[in-house]
Design a protein around this motif. Structure first.
Motif, mmCIF file in Angstrom:
data_model
loop_
_atom_site.group_PDB
_atom_site.id
_atom_site.type_symbol
_atom_site.label_atom_id
_atom_site.label_comp_id
_atom_site.label_asym_id
_atom_site.label_seq_id
_atom_site.Cartn_x
_atom_site.Cartn_y
_atom_site.Cartn_z
ATOM 1 N N ILE A 38 92.745 9.285 -18.584
ATOM 2 C CA ILE A 38 91.631 8.423 -18.771
ATOM 3 C C ILE A 38 92.052 6.933 -19.380
ATOM 4 O O ILE A 38 91.562 6.042 -18.787
ATOM 5 C CB ILE A 38 90.657 9.220 -19.721
ATOM 6 C CG1 ILE A 38 90.065 10.456 -19.134
ATOM 7 C CG2 ILE A 38 89.501 8.123 -20.156
ATOM 8 C CD1 ILE A 38 89.302 11.280 -19.790
ATOM 9 N N GLU A 39 93.019 6.781 -20.038
ATOM 10 C CA GLU A 39 93.212 5.580 -20.908
ATOM 11 C C GLU A 39 94.130 4.628 -19.827
ATOM 12 O O GLU A 39 93.757 3.435 -19.787
ATOM 13 C CB GLU A 39 94.389 5.917 -22.114
ATOM 14 C CG GLU A 39 94.590 4.447 -22.740
ATOM 15 C CD GLU A 39 95.105 4.727 -24.100
ATOM 16 O OE1 GLU A 39 94.745 3.981 -24.956
ATOM 17 O OE2 GLU A 39 95.845 5.767 -24.444
ATOM 18 N N GLN A 40 94.665 5.546 -18.809
ATOM 19 C CA GLN A 40 95.455 4.641 -17.692
ATOM 20 C C GLN A 40 94.283 3.984 -16.734
ATOM 21 O O GLN A 40 94.192 3.077 -16.639
ATOM 22 C CB GLN A 40 96.194 5.557 -16.936
ATOM 23 C CG GLN A 40 97.527 5.914 -17.520
ATOM 24 C CD GLN A 40 98.470 6.925 -16.766
ATOM 25 O OE1 GLN A 40 97.879 7.631 -15.695
ATOM 26 N NE2 GLN A 40 99.602 7.167 -17.409
ATOM 27 N N LEU A 41 93.383 4.774 -16.632
ATOM 28 C CA LEU A 41 92.030 4.274 -15.710
ATOM 29 C C LEU A 41 91.337 3.139 -16.255
ATOM 30 O O LEU A 41 90.774 2.341 -15.709
ATOM 31 C CB LEU A 41 91.119 5.399 -15.556
ATOM 32 C CG LEU A 41 91.862 6.459 -14.540
ATOM 33 C CD1 LEU A 41 90.789 7.759 -14.562
ATOM 34 C CD2 LEU A 41 92.162 6.000 -13.297
ATOM 35 N N LEU A 42 91.370 3.260 -17.807
ATOM 36 C CA LEU A 42 90.608 2.174 -18.292
ATOM 37 C C LEU A 42 91.347 0.870 -18.818
ATOM 38 O O LEU A 42 90.554 -0.172 -19.110
ATOM 39 C CB LEU A 42 90.118 2.676 -19.776
ATOM 40 C CG LEU A 42 89.128 3.898 -19.697
ATOM 41 C CD1 LEU A 42 88.825 4.498 -21.046
ATOM 42 C CD2 LEU A 42 87.760 3.488 -19.022
ATOM 43 N N GLN A 111 81.030 -4.341 -19.940
ATOM 44 C CA GLN A 111 82.193 -4.265 -19.155
ATOM 45 C C GLN A 111 82.243 -2.890 -18.281
ATOM 46 O O GLN A 111 82.538 -3.262 -17.130
ATOM 47 C CB GLN A 111 83.289 -4.527 -19.931
ATOM 48 C CG GLN A 111 83.572 -5.852 -20.645
ATOM 49 C CD GLN A 111 84.889 -6.593 -20.203
ATOM 50 O OE1 GLN A 111 85.760 -6.091 -19.635
ATOM 51 N NE2 GLN A 111 85.129 -7.612 -20.818
ATOM 52 N N LEU A 112 81.809 -1.960 -18.753
ATOM 53 C CA LEU A 112 81.891 -1.086 -18.031
ATOM 54 C C LEU A 112 80.694 -0.800 -16.944
ATOM 55 O O LEU A 112 81.045 -0.278 -15.937
ATOM 56 C CB LEU A 112 81.548 0.675 -18.983
ATOM 57 C CG LEU A 112 82.780 0.988 -19.904
ATOM 58 C CD1 LEU A 112 82.469 2.182 -20.908
ATOM 59 C CD2 LEU A 112 84.119 1.360 -19.133
ATOM 60 N N ALA A 113 79.697 -1.248 -17.332
ATOM 61 C CA ALA A 113 78.554 -1.193 -16.384
ATOM 62 C C ALA A 113 78.816 -2.441 -15.221
ATOM 63 O O ALA A 113 78.626 -1.841 -14.005
ATOM 64 C CB ALA A 113 77.292 -1.569 -17.272
ATOM 65 N N GLN A 114 79.483 -3.345 -15.695
ATOM 66 C CA GLN A 114 79.857 -4.318 -14.457
ATOM 67 C C GLN A 114 80.683 -3.556 -13.460
ATOM 68 O O GLN A 114 80.713 -3.910 -12.220
ATOM 69 C CB GLN A 114 80.566 -5.500 -15.058
ATOM 70 C CG GLN A 114 79.556 -6.555 -15.806
ATOM 71 C CD GLN A 114 80.351 -7.335 -16.569
ATOM 72 O OE1 GLN A 114 81.612 -7.695 -16.400
ATOM 73 N NE2 GLN A 114 79.608 -8.329 -17.360
ATOM 74 N N ARG A 115 81.377 -2.820 -13.866
ATOM 75 C CA ARG A 115 82.544 -2.090 -13.014
ATOM 76 C C ARG A 115 81.827 -0.909 -12.318
ATOM 77 O O ARG A 115 82.691 0.092 -11.813
ATOM 78 C CB ARG A 115 83.832 -1.684 -13.566
ATOM 79 C CG ARG A 115 84.667 -3.024 -13.748
ATOM 80 C CD ARG A 115 85.548 -2.793 -14.830
ATOM 81 N NE ARG A 115 86.366 -3.829 -15.073
ATOM 82 C CZ ARG A 115 86.186 -4.966 -15.789
ATOM 83 N NH1 ARG A 115 85.216 -5.089 -16.376
ATOM 84 N NH2 ARG A 115 87.029 -5.916 -15.574
ATOM 85 N N GLY A 116 80.623 -0.370 -12.609
ATOM 86 C CA GLY A 116 79.913 0.702 -12.121
ATOM 87 C C GLY A 116 80.302 1.870 -13.012
ATOM 88 O O GLY A 116 80.301 3.256 -12.346
ATOM 89 N N LEU A 117 80.961 2.047 -14.178
ATOM 90 C CA LEU A 117 81.373 3.093 -14.725
ATOM 91 C C LEU A 117 80.547 3.580 -16.037
ATOM 92 O O LEU A 117 81.012 4.273 -16.662
ATOM 93 C CB LEU A 117 82.895 2.751 -15.446
ATOM 94 C CG LEU A 117 84.129 2.350 -14.290
ATOM 95 C CD1 LEU A 117 85.143 1.759 -15.225
ATOM 96 C CD2 LEU A 117 84.096 3.685 -13.550
ATOM 97 N N SER A 118 79.329 3.208 -16.012
ATOM 98 C CA SER A 118 78.467 3.576 -16.998
ATOM 99 C C SER A 118 77.321 4.418 -16.583
ATOM 100 O O SER A 118 77.116 4.492 -15.296
ATOM 101 C CB SER A 118 77.661 2.480 -17.549
ATOM 102 O OG SER A 118 76.580 1.848 -16.850
#
Length: 119
Positions: A38-42, A111-118
């Motif tokens: 998960i850390e690699q993905l983030l 930042q997560l939301a901007q990338r569609g990750l929220s």
């Protein structure tokens, strides 16, 4: 550049590492996932090139998970991270490290939301 994860426990961290009453639920949750993957993905999401070193993305994600699970506002999460040892341990902050303030938490969520990750 991210704040570096300490490889060795400080004296204070070692003294409270196995205290009675720790939050076993968070310990079990923490053991379920492959946090390294998960850390690699983030990694590309939040690495400020200038100014103060940024918090590790996994620290921020874990903090936001706590926020959702415990229904905390950004200021309440900041306070809980400052106050609760189990929360600090879950997100990966030593006792000497500063906790992210509420505006830092909010910016990371954005930042997560901007990338569609929220959620």
């Amino acid at each position: 550049m991210w704040r570096q994860a300490g490889k060795q426990l400080s004296l204070a961290d070692a003294m409270v590492a196995r205290r009675k009453g720790q939050n076993e639920r968070l310990e079990r949750i923490g053991a379920l996932l492959n946090w390294g993957r998960i850390e690699q993905l983030l990694a590309p999401i939040y690495a400020a090139g200038e100014g103060r070193p940024a918090y590790r993305p996994l620290v921020m994600l874990r903090a936001l998970l706590l926020q959702q699970w415990y229904s905390l506002s950004d200021p309440e999460l900041e306070e809980a991270l400052s106050d609760r040892l189990s929360f600090r341990r879950f997100v990966g902050l030593s006792l000497e490290e500063e906790v992210p303030d509420h505006s830092t938490l909010s910016r990371y969520r954005s930042q997560l939301a901007q990338r569609g990750l929220s959620a």
